[in-house]
Design a protein around this motif. Structure first.
Motif, short mmCIF file in Angstrom:
data_model
loop_
_atom_site.label_atom_id
_atom_site.label_comp_id
_atom_site.label_asym_id
_atom_site.label_seq_id
_atom_site.Cartn_x
_atom_site.Cartn_y
_atom_site.Cartn_z
N ASN A 162 -14.97 -12.29 -31.85
CA ASN A 162 -15.29 -11.49 -30.70
C ASN A 162 -15.39 -12.03 -29.79
O ASN A 162 -14.26 -11.17 -28.70
N MET A 163 -14.80 -13.20 -29.15
CA MET A 163 -14.42 -14.01 -27.88
C MET A 163 -12.86 -12.96 -27.87
O MET A 163 -11.99 -13.04 -27.24
N VAL A 164 -11.87 -12.88 -29.76
CA VAL A 164 -10.76 -12.28 -29.25
C VAL A 164 -10.99 -10.85 -28.37
O VAL A 164 -10.22 -10.47 -27.97
N THR A 165 -11.99 -10.72 -29.07
CA THR A 165 -11.89 -8.90 -28.66
C THR A 165 -12.39 -8.12 -27.02
O THR A 165 -11.60 -8.12 -26.49
N GLY A 166 -12.91 -10.08 -26.47
CA GLY A 166 -13.62 -9.62 -25.88
C GLY A 166 -12.03 -9.97 -24.48
O GLY A 166 -12.52 -9.40 -23.27
N ALA A 167 -11.58 -11.04 -24.87
CA ALA A 167 -10.78 -11.29 -23.71
C ALA A 167 -9.05 -10.61 -24.19
O ALA A 167 -8.44 -11.26 -22.88
N SER A 168 -8.95 -10.19 -25.17
CA SER A 168 -7.79 -8.84 -25.46
C SER A 168 -7.79 -8.21 -24.33
O SER A 168 -6.24 -7.95 -24.14
N THR A 169 -8.69 -7.75 -23.10
CA THR A 169 -8.26 -7.14 -22.43
C THR A 169 -8.33 -7.37 -20.77
O THR A 169 -7.87 -6.75 -19.94
N ALA A 170 -8.69 -8.76 -20.96
CA ALA A 170 -9.27 -9.34 -19.69
C ALA A 170 -7.62 -10.05 -19.10
O ALA A 170 -6.86 -10.67 -19.87
N ALA A 171 -7.76 -10.24 -18.10
CA ALA A 171 -6.38 -10.32 -16.98
C ALA A 171 -7.18 -12.06 -16.56
O ALA A 171 -6.68 -12.42 -15.77
N LEU A 172 -8.46 -12.41 -16.38
CA LEU A 172 -9.04 -13.46 -16.01
C LEU A 172 -9.78 -14.31 -17.11
O LEU A 172 -11.39 -13.44 -17.47
N THR A 173 -9.75 -15.40 -18.06
CA THR A 173 -11.09 -16.15 -18.53
C THR A 173 -11.80 -16.84 -18.17
O THR A 173 -10.90 -17.96 -17.58
N VAL A 174 -13.07 -17.09 -17.73
CA VAL A 174 -13.80 -17.93 -17.61
C VAL A 174 -14.06 -19.14 -19.34
O VAL A 174 -15.30 -18.31 -19.88
N ILE A 175 -13.77 -20.69 -19.01
CA ILE A 175 -13.93 -20.88 -19.81
C ILE A 175 -15.14 -22.07 -19.39
O ILE A 175 -15.20 -23.39 -18.48
N LEU A 176 -15.97 -22.19 -19.97
CA LEU A 176 -16.98 -22.97 -19.39
C LEU A 176 -17.49 -24.82 -20.30
O LEU A 176 -16.97 -24.08 -21.61
N VAL A 177 -18.12 -25.30 -19.99
CA VAL A 177 -17.96 -26.68 -20.78
C VAL A 177 -19.18 -27.66 -19.89
O VAL A 177 -19.35 -27.53 -18.59
N ASP A 178 -20.10 -28.25 -20.76
CA ASP A 178 -21.05 -29.09 -20.87
C ASP A 178 -20.46 -30.04 -19.88
O ASP A 178 -19.71 -30.96 -20.69
N ALA A 179 -21.70 -30.59 -19.08
CA ALA A 179 -20.42 -31.57 -18.33
C ALA A 179 -21.23 -32.78 -19.26
O ALA A 179 -21.01 -33.93 -19.16
N ARG A 180 -22.33 -32.93 -19.80
CA ARG A 180 -22.71 -33.47 -20.80
C ARG A 180 -21.36 -33.88 -21.64
O ARG A 180 -21.58 -35.37 -22.17
N LYS A 181 -21.21 -33.26 -22.21
CA LYS A 181 -20.37 -33.37 -23.32
C LYS A 181 -19.04 -33.36 -23.57
O LYS A 181 -17.87 -33.12 -24.48
N GLY A 182 -18.48 -32.27 -22.19
CA GLY A 182 -16.93 -32.11 -22.14
C GLY A 182 -16.19 -31.84 -23.19
O GLY A 182 -16.95 -30.60 -23.58
N VAL A 183 -14.68 -31.40 -23.12
CA VAL A 183 -14.53 -30.77 -23.55
C VAL A 183 -14.25 -30.85 -25.17
O VAL A 183 -14.33 -32.31 -25.88
N VAL A 184 -14.77 -30.12 -26.70
CA VAL A 184 -15.44 -30.00 -27.13
C VAL A 184 -14.29 -28.87 -28.13
O VAL A 184 -13.48 -28.57 -27.72
N GLU A 185 -14.60 -29.25 -29.74
CA GLU A 185 -13.69 -27.99 -30.67
C GLU A 185 -13.66 -26.88 -30.03
O GLU A 185 -12.20 -26.16 -29.56
N GLN A 186 -15.00 -25.86 -30.25
CA GLN A 186 -14.54 -24.93 -29.16
C GLN A 186 -14.02 -24.96 -27.84
O GLN A 186 -13.62 -23.63 -28.12
#
Length: 472
Positions: A162-186
């Motif tokens: 579903n992320m592939v679907t939504g981002a396929s037409t996007a000119a910009l993507t906002v990727i959120l990160v939880d400040a407590r967890k940092g960069v995770v696998e997803q």
């Protein structure tokens, strides 16, 4: 579930997928609509990060009203419970893009003291019950500076397609990160998808800063780690912003609790980031959608994917390779001198050629590749695995041809949500560009010939992250 291929083509040609709601595997077919140019190769990170800085953003309002302002398609991504839906709800609420009755309905459905802003986007009953986003939720809003189409995508690994679907037409993507967890696998997975889809602008929103005491060092560490990841994936531009979606810090209004940050808010960046579809000088690509007979004349209707075509231009019809001249252009039913990228129109040609639905009309001096062999990076979208030897239908622009999967790199099969590298052989010649040159004529979907289910989304000439080609 089966899918009507004619419906896919009609939506692809005339560009209105947001008026129709599809299941995830059907919606994925619409990713063919996405096109954009190779973005500028620069990396920008918010003030306070370990690397780089944010360029000052203009603060004065644009002169054009929202009805005439340009359009930004953007998508959210991130791991489960990182706050995507809350961010979108806060953005809509604080920008006064929510009607009073909608806000009242959300307040009634909320269990806490104030309205749960995540409910503004988590519209499915299952989403509200589980507290997660499942399907892609499209939202439309406008400010005096710009109009927006937002795709709020799921964070769970099960719904990567579903992320592939939504981002396929996007000119910009906002990727959120939880400040407590940092960069995770997803986070890494969504960054890889954004890189694969060649999204020109990526925003790293470090959320829940209120839960780490608004510490600059926490933001700097996460921004630095993500910057290193993005650089390795080839993401052309990153802007890092520390936020608290729940409290509203740096979403619409600047935070008074993070005076160490000097960059834009999320909304300010969305309103001012350059919007680019394709390069201005991209060669014209006109997939024929429909042949119209008018007396003894024939007109060829469709939507121009890139570039522009003018009366008098010498063009070639592919895959036949016959050359002729454009003698007339109709736009909105009236004669015109030219048709531009993303406009629907009809062409009249000087010669009586055999042109039909699925043919591609291009400038005679700027031909795409024409071949029966296709090498591509793909994301598999169906529960049924994709294996070498599978016979499929390949839908490219308005053309559908039979094809066979010749090779799959690595494990030799692709399961649901997996990204990989494939080689295909088509029954007929196809005219296509590389995905990095054109999202429209460089993308395709594979369809099950038995039931019409969408199987796989592909990007011609792209390299899937993690494959042997990617490491080369």
């Amino acid at each position: 579930m089966t899918a009507d291929l004619t419906t896919f083509a009609d939506l692809t040609a005339f560009g209105h997928p947001h008026h129709v709601t599809h299941p995830p595997h059907v919606t994925a077919a619409l990713m063919m609509r996405g096109i954009f140019q190779e973005a500028r190769s620069r990396l920008t990170v918010g003030t306070g990060a370990q690397e780089g800085h944010v360029n000052p953003m203009p603060t004065q309002p644009l002169e054009a009203p929202a009805a005439e302002a340009d359009l930004l398609r953007w998508a959210t991504a991130g791991s489960v419970d990182d706050g995507k839906s809350t961010l979108v709800g806060r953005l809509l609420h604080d920008s006064k893009s929510v009607l009073a009755d909608q806000l009242e309905a959300v307040a009634r459905a909320s269990s806490g003291e104030g309205p749960d802003l995540a409910l503004l986007t988590d519209g499915l009953r299952a989403e509200r019950e589980q507290g997660i986003t499942i399907d892609v939720a499209y939202r439309y809003f406008a400010t005096p500076r710009r109009r927006f189409i937002l795709a709020d995508t799921p964070g769970h690994v099960q719904y990567t397609r579903n992320m592939v679907t939504g981002a396929s037409t996007a000119a910009l993507t906002v990727i959120l990160v939880d400040a407590r967890k940092g960069v995770v696998e997803q986070t890494r997975r969504h960054a890889a998808v954004a890189a694969l889809l060649r999204v020109p602008h990526v925003v790293l929103a470090v959320n829940k800063m209120d839960l780490v005491g608004y510490e600059q060092s926490v933001f700097a560490r996460i921004a630095g780690e993500f910057t290193h990841l993005a650089t390795g994936l080839g993401i052309p531009e990153v802007t890092a912003i520390p936020i608290s979606a729940l409290a509203g810090d740096n979403v619409v209004e600047p935070s008074t609790r993070m005076d160490w940050y000097g960059g834009p808010t999320v909304l300010a960046h969305l309103e001012t980031v350059p919007v680019t579809e394709e390069a201005a000088d991209a060669p014209a690509r006109f997939p024929v959608q429909y042949v119209i007979r008018s007396g003894d004349k024939r007109l060829y209707a469709g939507q121009l994917a890139t570039g522009e075509l003018r009366v008098g231009d010498r063009v070639t019809v592919l895959p036949s390779g016959r050359t002729t001249t454009v003698t007339g252009v109709d736009v909105l039913g009236a004669p015109a001198e030219l048709v531009r990228s993303q406009q629907s129109g009809a062409l009249r040609l000087a010669d009586d050629l055999d042109v039909s639905r699925g043919d591609l009309i291009v400038p005679a001096v700027a031909l795409p590749e024409v071949s029966r062999d296709v090498e591509a990076a793909v994301c598999h979208l169906h529960e049924r695995p994709l294996r070498p030897g599978d016979h499929v239908l390949l839908r490219h622009t308005t053309r559908t041809v039979r094809a066979v999967v010749r090779r799959i790199a690595g494990a030799g099969r692709l399961d649901l949500n997996e990204i990989g590298q494939v080689a295909l052989r088509t029954a007929e010649r196809l005219a296509f560009d590389r995905y990095e040159d054109s999202r429209r004529t460089g993308s395709f979907v594979l369809i099950d010939p038995a039931d019409g289910a969408t199987l796989t989304a592909g990007m011609v000439g792209a390299t899937a992250p993690g494959t042997p080609d990617a490491a080369a």
